[in-house]
Design a protein around this motif. Structure first.
Motif, PDB file in Angstrom:
ATOM      1  N   LYS A   1       1.072  -1.210   0.006  1.00  0.00           N
ATOM      2  CA  LYS A   1      -0.052   0.207   0.205  1.00  0.00           C
ATOM      3  C   LYS A   1       1.325   1.251  -0.040  1.00  0.00           C
ATOM      4  CE  LYS A   1      -4.037   2.123   2.482  1.00  0.00           C
ATOM      5  NZ  LYS A   1      -4.609   1.876   3.189  1.00  0.00           N
ATOM      6  N   GLY A   2       0.807   2.111  -1.388  1.00  0.00           N
ATOM      7  CA  GLY A   2       1.465   3.352  -1.516  1.00  0.00           C
ATOM      8  C   GLY A   2       3.386   3.674  -1.677  1.00  0.00           C
ATOM      9  N   PHE A   3       3.157   1.858  -1.376  1.00  0.00           N
ATOM     10  CA  PHE A   3       4.242   1.669  -2.167  1.00  0.00           C
ATOM     11  C   PHE A   3       4.984   2.303  -3.343  1.00  0.00           C
ATOM     12  CE2 PHE A   3       8.164  -1.674  -1.604  1.00  0.00           C
ATOM     13  CZ  PHE A   3       8.716  -0.704  -1.505  1.00  0.00           C
TER      14      PHE A   3
ATOM     15  N   CYS B   1       3.916  -7.768   0.053  1.00  0.00           N
ATOM     16  CA  CYS B   1       3.073  -8.173   0.699  1.00  0.00           C
ATOM     17  C   CYS B   1       1.686  -7.156   0.579  1.00  0.00           C
ATOM     18  CB  CYS B   1       3.677  -8.264   2.407  1.00  0.00           C
ATOM     19  SG  CYS B   1       5.051  -9.502   2.623  1.00  0.00           S
ATOM     20  N   THR B   2       0.809  -7.539   0.659  1.00  0.00           N
ATOM     21  CA  THR B   2      -0.669  -7.145   0.204  1.00  0.00           C
ATOM     22  C   THR B   2      -1.690  -8.169   0.573  1.00  0.00           C
ATOM     23  OG1 THR B   2      -1.983  -5.838  -1.325  1.00  0.00           O
ATOM     24  CG2 THR B   2      -1.291  -7.903  -1.766  1.00  0.00           C
ATOM     25  N   LYS B   3      -2.800  -7.006   0.853  1.00  0.00           N
ATOM     26  CA  LYS B   3      -4.243  -7.871   1.464  1.00  0.00           C
ATOM     27  C   LYS B   3      -4.864  -8.337   0.128  1.00  0.00           C
ATOM     28  CE  LYS B   3      -4.889  -3.820   3.995  1.00  0.00           C
ATOM     29  NZ  LYS B   3      -5.112  -2.062   5.097  1.00  0.00           N
ATOM     30  N   TYR B   4      -5.457  -9.391   0.638  1.00  0.00           N
ATOM     31  CA  TYR B   4      -5.645 -10.676  -0.309  1.00  0.00           C
ATOM     32  C   TYR B   4      -7.661  -9.429  -0.822  1.00  0.00           C
ATOM     33  CZ  TYR B   4      -8.244 -15.215  -2.654  1.00  0.00           C
ATOM     34  OH  TYR B   4      -8.736 -15.930  -3.075  1.00  0.00           O
TER      35      TYR B   4
ATOM     36  N   ASP C   1      -4.371   3.128  -7.649  1.00  0.00           N
ATOM     37  CA  ASP C   1      -3.713   2.767  -6.067  1.00  0.00           C
ATOM     38  C   ASP C   1      -3.429   1.380  -5.754  1.00  0.00           C
ATOM     39  OD1 ASP C   1      -5.484   1.919  -4.490  1.00  0.00           O
ATOM     40  OD2 ASP C   1      -5.608   4.178  -3.374  1.00  0.00           O
ATOM     41  N   ARG C   2      -2.628   1.126  -5.331  1.00  0.00           N
ATOM     42  CA  ARG C   2      -1.883   0.182  -4.619  1.00  0.00           C
ATOM     43  C   ARG C   2      -2.625  -0.456  -2.999  1.00  0.00           C
ATOM     44  NH1 ARG C   2       4.190  -0.060  -6.446  1.00  0.00           N
ATOM     45  NH2 ARG C   2       3.750  -0.717  -9.190  1.00  0.00           N
ATOM     46  N   ARG C   3      -3.368  -0.818  -3.426  1.00  0.00           N
ATOM     47  CA  ARG C   3      -4.588  -0.747  -1.864  1.00  0.00           C
ATOM     48  C   ARG C   3      -4.741  -2.710  -1.204  1.00  0.00           C
ATOM     49  NH1 ARG C   3      -9.112   1.442   1.581  1.00  0.00           N
ATOM     50  NH2 ARG C   3      -8.631   0.409   3.409  1.00  0.00           N
ATOM     51  N   HIS C   4      -5.001  -3.831  -2.254  1.00  0.00           N
ATOM     52  CA  HIS C   4      -5.642  -4.870  -2.077  1.00  0.00           C
ATOM     53  C   HIS C   4      -5.407  -5.829  -3.574  1.00  0.00           C
ATOM     54  CE1 HIS C   4      -9.203  -4.885  -4.031  1.00  0.00           C
ATOM     55  NE2 HIS C   4      -9.283  -3.625  -3.370  1.00  0.00           N
ATOM     56  N   GLY C   5      -5.529  -6.914  -3.422  1.00  0.00           N
ATOM     57  CA  GLY C   5      -5.614  -7.448  -4.674  1.00  0.00           C
ATOM     58  C   GLY C   5      -4.080  -7.579  -5.044  1.00  0.00           C
ATOM     59  N   TYR C   6      -3.892  -8.037  -6.512  1.00  0.00           N
ATOM     60  CA  TYR C   6      -3.030  -7.811  -6.661  1.00  0.00           C
ATOM     61  C   TYR C   6      -2.196  -6.508  -7.370  1.00  0.00           C
ATOM     62  CZ  TYR C   6      -5.683 -10.220 -10.429  1.00  0.00           C
ATOM     63  OH  TYR C   6      -6.545  -9.785 -11.312  1.00  0.00           O
ATOM     64  N   ALA C   7      -3.243  -5.573  -7.661  1.00  0.00           N
ATOM     65  CA  ALA C   7      -3.293  -4.407  -8.273  1.00  0.00           C
ATOM     66  C   ALA C   7      -2.092  -4.890  -9.887  1.00  0.00           C
ATOM     67  CB  ALA C   7      -2.331  -2.896  -6.873  1.00  0.00           C
ATOM     68  N   ASP C   8      -0.838  -3.533  -9.370  1.00  0.00           N
ATOM     69  CA  ASP C   8       0.059  -3.555 -11.002  1.00  0.00           C
ATOM     70  C   ASP C   8       1.066  -4.457 -10.522  1.00  0.00           C
ATOM     71  OD1 ASP C   8       0.937  -1.546  -9.447  1.00  0.00           O
ATOM     72  OD2 ASP C   8       0.832  -0.649 -10.808  1.00  0.00           O
TER      73      ASP C   8
ATOM     74  N   ASP D   1       8.877 -11.434  -5.043  1.00  0.00           N
ATOM     75  CA  ASP D   1       8.040 -12.152  -5.015  1.00  0.00           C
ATOM     76  C   ASP D   1       6.657 -11.397  -3.909  1.00  0.00           C
ATOM     77  OD1 ASP D   1       8.885 -15.002  -5.399  1.00  0.00           O
ATOM     78  OD2 ASP D   1       9.777 -15.280  -3.337  1.00  0.00           O
ATOM     79  N   VAL D   2       5.501 -11.927  -4.438  1.00  0.00           N
ATOM     80  CA  VAL D   2       4.500 -11.383  -3.677  1.00  0.00           C
ATOM     81  C   VAL D   2       3.465 -12.131  -2.877  1.00  0.00           C
ATOM     82  CG1 VAL D   2       1.753 -10.144  -4.350  1.00  0.00           C
ATOM     83  CG2 VAL D   2       3.800  -9.943  -5.419  1.00  0.00           C
ATOM     84  N   ALA D   3       2.864 -11.969  -2.002  1.00  0.00           N
ATOM     85  CA  ALA D   3       2.477 -13.402  -1.089  1.00  0.00           C
ATOM     86  C   ALA D   3       1.520 -11.396  -0.509  1.00  0.00           C
ATOM     87  CB  ALA D   3       3.340 -12.537   0.285  1.00  0.00           C
TER      88      ALA D   3
END
Length: 427
Positions: free
Chosen positions: A336-338, A356-359, A380-387, A396-398
């Protein structure tokens, strides 16, 4: 077991030298046997055992296990966390072979046997309910996180090692392999940042926790390291989350700071002038005083207390400190916000970074990735896989199932939901 009034029902052979996780599994197996009223002996080799039921536990390379595998033409368990529970016949005797591809896998196999021993109704047949199994993990990391939102409630648990033993025993039986303790998430300044709750940093006597004595500070550090050790004893890795680097109120969910009358849990003495230098020195001190951490997790954006103007310099210096002090330690960065340029900078500097992000957002959600992004978060990037799913893959993404409140996961744990959720983690 010495001075037995009746002959042993079971001979337990611990083959080789078990690691910490397997030692925990063996302790649980012994406890289950004793609770079930089973009279058992422990012998170093099958040849030294009495003519009773035989349980041989060890890694595939241990002598007795290797011999049983070879003589029965059974493939050994291979790979991280794999398990094998198999009834075999070797040297003219019936035996239960319990093994694993590594120390953690052996622990899982032993814990499964221990649970089923507890189901036995006849102490003369303690292995009757044990099932044969060969298993491998479907999801590599299975983590659970807790938070420090309430001082009295958290500290009551934090210093209670019996509580942690019971709690972590449950996580091990449930085959979690990572435990995450996250400091300063919407906590009105508690553990924001966590460093001075555990130690002082030379050169920064002004940075302290209001009302915290030296004795309480030392006790906090001892309890942190004891918890890390208890986590490792049960085959889990330990993630420490540092989510607020300075408390400034507002978006951090709490009233502002009054320097003249600090609340008796807040950090005082941090300022824009010393924030960067203190944070770098305190991180280095943490890595010295809590040397057995497996992962550090950071909140990267403004909810951490950082202003947008501070973020670039702050994170550049933290990256350098991580590479210098703990180059192999994983750096979990909240998505988020990274921004991209700070992801790029971490990779350029050689930080072992993971995003790491929210499902779903702050909801339990259905057991598949969001089919539509929340309207205010579509850019923006907050949850899910965003971009973040970009190729070539550089990190890696978790995902974490992030719930507003609690799902009571350990009481509920619907297997169908978990099955569907697990499939989606292979995206």
């Amino acid at each position: 077991m010495a001075h037995q009034e009746r002959p042993s029902t079971l001979s337990l052979i611990v083959d080789g030298t078990p690691g910490p996780a397997a030692r925990h599994g063996l302790r649980e197996l012994r406890r289950a046997l004793q609770t079930a009223g089973v009279v058992f002996e422990e012998r170093p080799t099958p040849d030294a055992a009495s003519d009773r039921a035989l349980l041989v536990a060890g890694l595939p390379g241990a002598p007795a296990v290797a011999g049983l595998l070879a003589s029965t033409n059974i493939a050994p368990p291979r790979g991280a966390e794999t398990t094998l529970v198999q009834r075999v016949r070797g040297q003219g005797r019936e035996a239960l072979l319990v093994s694993g591809g590594d120390d953690r896998g052996l622990m899982y196999a032993l814990l499964d046997v221990a649970e089923r021993v507890g189901w036995a109704r006849d102490p003369r047949a303690p292995l009757r309910r044990v099932r044969e199994a060969r298993e491998a993990p479907y999801v590599a990391e299975r983590s659970l996180s807790i938070y420090t939102m309430h001082k009295a409630y958290f500290l009551q648990r934090f210093h209670d090692r019996a509580y942690w033993a019971r709690y972590l025993d449950l996580l091990a039986r449930s085959r979690f392999n990572t435990f995450a303790l996250l400091f300063a998430y919407e906590s009105a300044g508690l553990f924001a940042p966590p460093y001075p709750y555990f130690f002082d940093v030379e050169g920064y006597p002004e940075v302290r926790v209001a009302g915290l004595s030296a004795e309480e500070q030392a006790r906090n550090l001892a309890s942190l390291n004891a918890l890390i050790a208890q986590v490792h004893e049960r085959g889990l890795e330990f993630t420490l989350g540092i989510w607020d680097h300075v408390y400034r109120g507002g978006v951090q969910q709490g009233p502002g700071q009054d320097p003249a009358n600090p609340l008796p849990w807040r950090v005082v003495g941090l300022s824009p002038e010393n924030l960067f230098d203190y944070s770098v020195a305190a991180l280095a001190r943490l890595l010295e005083r809590a040397p057995n951490l497996d992962t550090l997790q950071f909140r990267m954006h403004g909810e951490s207390g950082l202003t947008r103007a501070e973020m670039d310099v702050f994170w550049a210096r933290i990256y350098d400190a991580m590479v210098e002090r703990a180059p192999g330690l994983r750096f979990d960065a909240r998505a988020k916000g990274f921004p991209d340029h700070l992801i790029d900078l971490a990779l350029e500097k050689g930080v072992r970074i993971r995003i790491c992000t929210k499902y779903w957002m702050e909801q339990m959600g259905l057991p598949f990735h969001p089919t539509h992004v929340h309207p205010q978060n579509q850019m923006d990037r907050r949850h899910g896989y965003a971009d973040l799913l970009r190729y070539p893959k550089r990190y890696d993404v978790a995902w974490r199932l992030w719930n507003g409140g609690t799902s009571r996961l350990l009481l509920w744990g619907d297997p169908e939901y978990v099955r569907r959720f697990a499939v989606s983690t292979h995206l």
